[in-house]
Design an enzyme around this catalytic site. Structure first.
Site, mmCIF file in Angstrom:
data_model
loop_
_atom_site.group_PDB
_atom_site.id
_atom_site.type_symbol
_atom_site.label_atom_id
_atom_site.label_comp_id
_atom_site.label_asym_id
_atom_site.label_seq_id
_atom_site.Cartn_x
_atom_site.Cartn_y
_atom_site.Cartn_z
ATOM 1 N N PRO A 128 0.791 -1.221 0.000
ATOM 2 C CA PRO A 128 0.000 0.000 0.000
ATOM 3 C C PRO A 128 0.828 1.278 0.000
ATOM 4 C CG PRO A 128 -0.118 -1.064 2.149
ATOM 5 C CD PRO A 128 0.578 -2.009 1.221
ATOM 6 N N ASN A 129 0.336 2.216 -0.779
ATOM 7 C CA ASN A 129 0.871 3.575 -0.895
ATOM 8 C C ASN A 129 2.187 3.670 -1.649
ATOM 9 O OD1 ASN A 129 -1.310 4.849 0.547
ATOM 10 N ND2 ASN A 129 -0.459 3.928 2.390
ATOM 11 N N ARG A 137 4.652 11.109 -2.209
ATOM 12 C CA ARG A 137 4.428 10.938 -0.770
ATOM 13 C C ARG A 137 5.726 11.108 0.004
ATOM 14 N NH1 ARG A 137 3.974 5.332 2.242
ATOM 15 N NH2 ARG A 137 3.536 6.104 4.338
ATOM 16 N N TYR A 159 10.996 9.002 1.701
ATOM 17 C CA TYR A 159 11.013 7.923 0.711
ATOM 18 C C TYR A 159 11.782 8.259 -0.562
ATOM 19 C CZ TYR A 159 7.432 6.136 3.803
ATOM 20 O OH TYR A 159 6.750 5.689 4.911
ATOM 21 N N ASN A 191 8.065 -5.356 -0.576
ATOM 22 C CA ASN A 191 7.931 -4.229 0.332
ATOM 23 C C ASN A 191 6.461 -4.198 0.744
ATOM 24 O OD1 ASN A 191 7.595 -1.769 1.599
ATOM 25 N ND2 ASN A 191 8.994 -0.689 0.240
ATOM 26 N N ALA A 205 2.851 -0.580 4.985
ATOM 27 C CA ALA A 205 2.298 -0.579 6.343
ATOM 28 C C ALA A 205 1.826 -1.962 6.792
ATOM 29 C CB ALA A 205 1.152 0.422 6.446
ATOM 30 N N GLU A 223 12.288 -9.199 2.486
ATOM 31 C CA GLU A 223 11.500 -8.002 2.791
ATOM 32 C C GLU A 223 12.366 -6.763 2.604
ATOM 33 O OE1 GLU A 223 8.762 -8.050 6.236
ATOM 34 O OE2 GLU A 223 9.941 -6.332 6.937
ATOM 35 N N HIS A 246 12.499 -2.349 2.710
ATOM 36 C CA HIS A 246 11.928 -1.055 3.095
ATOM 37 C C HIS A 246 12.874 0.034 2.629
ATOM 38 C CE1 HIS A 246 8.815 -2.942 5.408
ATOM 39 N NE2 HIS A 246 9.745 -3.738 5.910
ATOM 40 N N ARG A 274 12.431 5.157 12.786
ATOM 41 C CA ARG A 274 11.204 5.928 12.591
ATOM 42 C C ARG A 274 10.279 5.792 13.796
ATOM 43 N NH1 ARG A 274 8.838 5.303 7.032
ATOM 44 N NH2 ARG A 274 7.661 7.087 7.815
#
Length: 144
Positions: A12-13, A20, A25, A76, A79, A100, A102, A109
């Site tokens: 998502p996103n 964003r 990012y 990735n 969330a 995975e 990121h 964070r």
């Protein structure tokens, strides 16, 4: 010897990359990242397929459908990393190695981002290295 096939899943996103929060990012779009991965994959003689969804069930279906079709997955989960036990269980249910990824360092964070429920089902996790993390994951899956 057959060429390896790697599935790249973005959650998502991630379709909003470049727009964003570029201070977190970066300014690369998802398409920019796909172009970078494809270029590296071509140089390694690897086939890639790209999938992005904002919908948890679609990501689970893509993971399930990877069996007997792909030699590895770079994912990735966005969330979903922090709360999707369903995606974690999907990864655990297949015999395809998953790394995975990121873009940002989730451990630097907000507190809720520090924990990944999906990472324990993966062969590894790369975070905080921007889009290069995808390239490192691709190289690793090619070495397996």
């Amino acid at each position: 010897m057959k060429n390896k096939k790697i599935l790249i899943i973005n959650g998502p996103n991630l379709n909003m990359l470049g727009i964003r929060e570029p201070e977190i990012y970066g300014k690369e779009t998802l398409e920019d990242i796909y172009t970078k991965i494809k270029s590296k994959a071509d140089s390694l003689g690897v086939e890639t397929e790209f999938f992005q969804s904002n919908i948890e069930g679609e990501i689970i279906n893509a993971i399930h459908q990877s069996m007997n079709k792909f030699d590895g997955i770079i994912m990735n989960p966005g969330a979903f990393t922090h709360y999707s036990y369903a995606i974690r269980d999907a990864i655990s249910s297949i015999n395809v190695p998953v790394i995975e990824i990121h873009l940002s360092n989730i451990h630097k964070r907000e507190e809720f981002r520090h924990r990944s429920v999906t990472a324990p089902a993966c062969v590894g996790q790369i975070c905080g290295l921007g889009s290069n993390g995808y390239i490192y994951a691709l190289e690793e899956l090619c070495n397996e």
